[in-house]
Design a protein around this motif. Structure first.
Motif, mmCIF file in Angstrom:
data_model
loop_
_atom_site.group_PDB
_atom_site.id
_atom_site.type_symbol
_atom_site.label_atom_id
_atom_site.label_comp_id
_atom_site.label_asym_id
_atom_site.label_seq_id
_atom_site.Cartn_x
_atom_site.Cartn_y
_atom_site.Cartn_z
ATOM 1 N N ALA A 92 35.280 22.789 47.261
ATOM 2 C CA ALA A 92 35.594 21.370 47.391
ATOM 3 C C ALA A 92 36.699 20.973 46.405
ATOM 4 O O ALA A 92 37.610 20.202 46.755
ATOM 5 C CB ALA A 92 34.343 20.535 47.154
ATOM 6 N N ILE A 93 36.639 21.491 45.189
ATOM 7 C CA ILE A 93 37.670 21.172 44.194
ATOM 8 C C ILE A 93 39.009 21.772 44.596
ATOM 9 O O ILE A 93 40.061 21.130 44.484
ATOM 10 C CB ILE A 93 37.227 21.669 42.802
ATOM 11 N N LEU A 94 38.986 23.014 45.088
ATOM 12 C CA LEU A 94 40.231 23.646 45.525
ATOM 13 C C LEU A 94 40.860 22.887 46.693
ATOM 14 O O LEU A 94 42.081 22.706 46.746
ATOM 15 C CB LEU A 94 39.960 25.098 45.927
ATOM 16 N N MET A 95 40.031 22.422 47.619
ATOM 17 C CA MET A 95 40.547 21.669 48.762
ATOM 18 C C MET A 95 41.132 20.334 48.309
ATOM 19 O O MET A 95 42.172 19.893 48.818
ATOM 20 C CB MET A 95 39.434 21.457 49.789
ATOM 21 N N ALA A 96 40.483 19.702 47.333
ATOM 22 C CA ALA A 96 41.003 18.435 46.815
ATOM 23 C C ALA A 96 42.344 18.644 46.125
ATOM 24 O O ALA A 96 43.263 17.825 46.260
ATOM 25 C CB ALA A 96 39.989 17.815 45.851
ATOM 26 N N ARG A 97 42.477 19.743 45.398
ATOM 27 C CA ARG A 97 43.756 20.039 44.747
ATOM 28 C C ARG A 97 44.849 20.276 45.775
ATOM 29 O O ARG A 97 45.986 19.810 45.617
ATOM 30 C CB ARG A 97 43.611 21.272 43.849
ATOM 31 N N GLN A 98 44.512 21.018 46.832
ATOM 32 C CA GLN A 98 45.506 21.269 47.876
ATOM 33 C C GLN A 98 45.941 19.970 48.536
ATOM 34 O O GLN A 98 47.123 19.770 48.824
ATOM 35 C CB GLN A 98 44.934 22.221 48.925
ATOM 36 N N ALA A 99 44.989 19.074 48.755
ATOM 37 C CA ALA A 99 45.305 17.806 49.401
ATOM 38 C C ALA A 99 46.248 16.976 48.544
ATOM 39 O O ALA A 99 47.156 16.304 49.063
ATOM 40 C CB ALA A 99 44.021 17.027 49.683
ATOM 41 N N ARG A 100 46.077 17.034 47.218
ATOM 42 C CA ARG A 100 46.947 16.266 46.315
ATOM 43 C C ARG A 100 48.390 16.768 46.355
ATOM 44 O O ARG A 100 49.312 16.014 46.078
ATOM 45 C CB ARG A 100 46.426 16.332 44.879
ATOM 46 N N HIS A 101 48.552 18.067 46.677
ATOM 47 C CA HIS A 101 49.891 18.650 46.689
ATOM 48 C C HIS A 101 50.478 18.764 48.093
ATOM 49 O O HIS A 101 51.559 19.329 48.281
ATOM 50 C CB HIS A 101 49.865 20.032 46.028
ATOM 51 N N THR A 102 49.776 18.217 49.081
ATOM 52 C CA THR A 102 50.269 18.237 50.453
ATOM 53 C C THR A 102 51.138 17.009 50.693
ATOM 54 O O THR A 102 50.738 15.889 50.364
ATOM 55 C CB THR A 102 49.100 18.234 51.458
ATOM 56 N N PRO A 103 52.340 17.188 51.249
ATOM 57 C CA PRO A 103 53.210 16.026 51.498
ATOM 58 C C PRO A 103 52.488 14.975 52.359
ATOM 59 O O PRO A 103 51.722 15.306 53.264
ATOM 60 C CB PRO A 103 54.395 16.644 52.264
ATOM 61 N N ASN A 104 52.743 13.704 52.033
ATOM 62 C CA ASN A 104 52.156 12.571 52.741
ATOM 63 C C ASN A 104 50.642 12.466 52.583
ATOM 64 O O ASN A 104 49.978 11.765 53.326
ATOM 65 C CB ASN A 104 52.480 12.621 54.256
ATOM 66 N N SER A 105 50.126 13.211 51.584
ATOM 67 C CA SER A 105 48.680 13.124 51.352
ATOM 68 C C SER A 105 48.352 11.745 50.811
ATOM 69 O O SER A 105 49.081 11.146 50.037
ATOM 70 C CB SER A 105 48.269 14.194 50.323
ATOM 71 N N THR A 106 47.194 11.243 51.214
ATOM 72 C CA THR A 106 46.734 9.945 50.732
ATOM 73 C C THR A 106 45.848 10.105 49.516
ATOM 74 O O THR A 106 45.362 9.119 48.971
ATOM 75 C CB THR A 106 45.937 9.210 51.827
ATOM 76 N N GLU A 107 45.623 11.355 49.079
ATOM 77 C CA GLU A 107 44.778 11.590 47.911
ATOM 78 C C GLU A 107 45.509 11.159 46.646
ATOM 79 O O GLU A 107 46.727 11.183 46.558
ATOM 80 C CB GLU A 107 44.429 13.094 47.799
ATOM 81 N N SER A 108 44.745 10.815 45.622
ATOM 82 C CA SER A 108 45.311 10.447 44.339
ATOM 83 C C SER A 108 45.981 11.647 43.712
ATOM 84 O O SER A 108 45.534 12.784 43.852
ATOM 85 C CB SER A 108 44.208 9.935 43.402
ATOM 86 N N THR A 109 47.070 11.434 42.997
ATOM 87 C CA THR A 109 47.749 12.525 42.312
ATOM 88 C C THR A 109 47.392 12.561 40.845
ATOM 89 O O THR A 109 47.996 13.278 40.067
ATOM 90 C CB THR A 109 49.279 12.353 42.438
ATOM 91 N N THR A 110 46.387 11.797 40.446
ATOM 92 C CA THR A 110 45.952 11.819 39.042
ATOM 93 C C THR A 110 45.244 13.109 38.755
ATOM 94 O O THR A 110 44.315 13.482 39.470
ATOM 95 C CB THR A 110 44.987 10.639 38.779
ATOM 96 N N PRO A 111 45.648 13.868 37.698
ATOM 97 C CA PRO A 111 45.021 15.160 37.414
ATOM 98 C C PRO A 111 43.599 14.979 36.925
ATOM 99 O O PRO A 111 43.244 13.921 36.456
ATOM 100 C CB PRO A 111 45.910 15.756 36.325
ATOM 101 N N VAL B 216 37.835 34.588 45.534
ATOM 102 C CA VAL B 216 37.635 33.951 44.233
ATOM 103 C C VAL B 216 38.590 34.565 43.217
ATOM 104 O O VAL B 216 39.258 33.868 42.447
ATOM 105 C CB VAL B 216 36.168 34.116 43.781
ATOM 106 N N LEU B 217 38.666 35.896 43.208
ATOM 107 C CA LEU B 217 39.528 36.603 42.259
ATOM 108 C C LEU B 217 40.989 36.246 42.455
ATOM 109 O O LEU B 217 41.734 36.055 41.476
ATOM 110 C CB LEU B 217 39.323 38.110 42.413
ATOM 111 N N ALA B 218 41.438 36.136 43.693
ATOM 112 C CA ALA B 218 42.850 35.835 43.961
ATOM 113 C C ALA B 218 43.247 34.477 43.400
ATOM 114 O O ALA B 218 44.349 34.313 42.865
ATOM 115 C CB ALA B 218 43.128 35.890 45.456
ATOM 116 N N HIS B 219 42.371 33.488 43.510
ATOM 117 C CA HIS B 219 42.670 32.176 42.931
ATOM 118 C C HIS B 219 42.885 32.298 41.425
ATOM 119 O O HIS B 219 43.799 31.690 40.855
ATOM 120 C CB HIS B 219 41.535 31.196 43.225
#
Length: 271
Positions: free
Chosen positions: A252-271, A49-52
């Motif tokens: 869950a939020i951290l994983m969603a953020r990672q997915a948005r920044h992963t190439p070819n991700s199908t997740e929305s890039t809306t902040p 948690v601290l490292a994030h």
């Protein structure tokens, strides 16, 4: 005549108090342990948690350095490699309260890095691990020319209830169920988040003068001096991991953020 030296431009520092355990975040089976793992060292998506939290601050160019205030007997920080982030140093000067830890952290900034009273310092909860560099920069931009400083905060979104205090029934093993005394108007009410940004000297003076038992954040210490900190809009995602279920939500939020920044991700890039 002696040469006149121009005063050094104010620098910006950060202090992360991380000396507590976070008792409310412990599961029932952890509360009986004599050495429970402090919540800031629980791992989410491969990092503590601290490292994030520290990684977000390290990405803000304006911050000269970040002091992490850990407990004198902390043996975990050094063992977790991901806690060793650029422009960051741990100081084992944690006190018996958050306010005491922050005060000791300010002293460490002055003694080890030469921080001056006119410098700015951002104080942030270690357990607000969803903080982003953009939100930190927003606070800096809003406060660096303000006479007082301020904090990230969020207008209260929910109806606010005040609890009616009920005496314990004689011989009853548990407190009575909480009941509503009244509804408190939410207009003008804000949830205080962190970071909170003030001049180092002003904050140190406030923490020296205020009753630390009544100080719940840095802004309340500044208010003790009679100042009115600036309220800067935060995000609902900037919550503090406080209860056991908060770990799953933060992950869950951290994983969603990672997915948005992963190439070819199908997740929305809306902040």
């Amino acid at each position: 005549m002696p040469l006149r030296t121009e005063p050094q431009a104010p620098r910006i520092w950060a202090v992360i108090p991380a000396a507590g355990v976070g008792q409310r975040a412990l599961r029932a089976d952890q509360q009986t342990s004599s050495h429970p793992l402090p919540k800031q060292y629980h791992r989410l998506v491969g990092c503590s948690v601290l490292a994030h939290t520290l990684q977000a601050f390290a990405q803000v160019q304006a911050i000269a350095g970040t002091a992490v205030v850990i407990a004198p007997d902390d043996a975990v920080f050094a063992q977790q490699a991901e806690n060793h982030v650029a422009k960051t140093q741990a100081f084992a000067v944690g006190g018996d309260s958050r306010a005491a830890s922050v005060r000791n952290g300010l002293q460490a900034l002055a003694e080890h890095w030469g921080a001056q009273d006119h410098d700015w310092v951002l104080v942030h909860d270690a357990a607000r691990c969803l903080i982003t560099p953009e939100w930190i920069a927003r606070l800096i931009s809003a406060c660096q020319h303000d006479a007082v400083g301020g904090l990230l905060a969020l207008p209260l979104p929910d109806t606010l209830k005040e609890q009616r205090c009920q005496p314990l029934a004689e011989g009853h093993p548990k407190p009575a169920a909480a009941r509503v005394a009244q509804t408190v108007p939410r207009s003008g009410k804000w949830l205080a988040h962190t970071p909170q940004m003030f001049r180092l000297g002003m904050l140190r003076s406030a923490l020296q003068q205020a009753d630390l038992g009544l100080i719940t954040d840095e802004a309340s210490a500044i208010e003790w001096l009679g100042h009115a900190p600036l309220l800067v809009h935060s995000s609902a995602q900037n919550f503090k991991v406080t209860y056991p279920e908060d770990f799953a939500l933060a992950e869950a939020i951290l994983m969603a953020r990672q997915a948005r920044h992963t190439p070819n991700s199908t997740e929305s890039t809306t902040p």
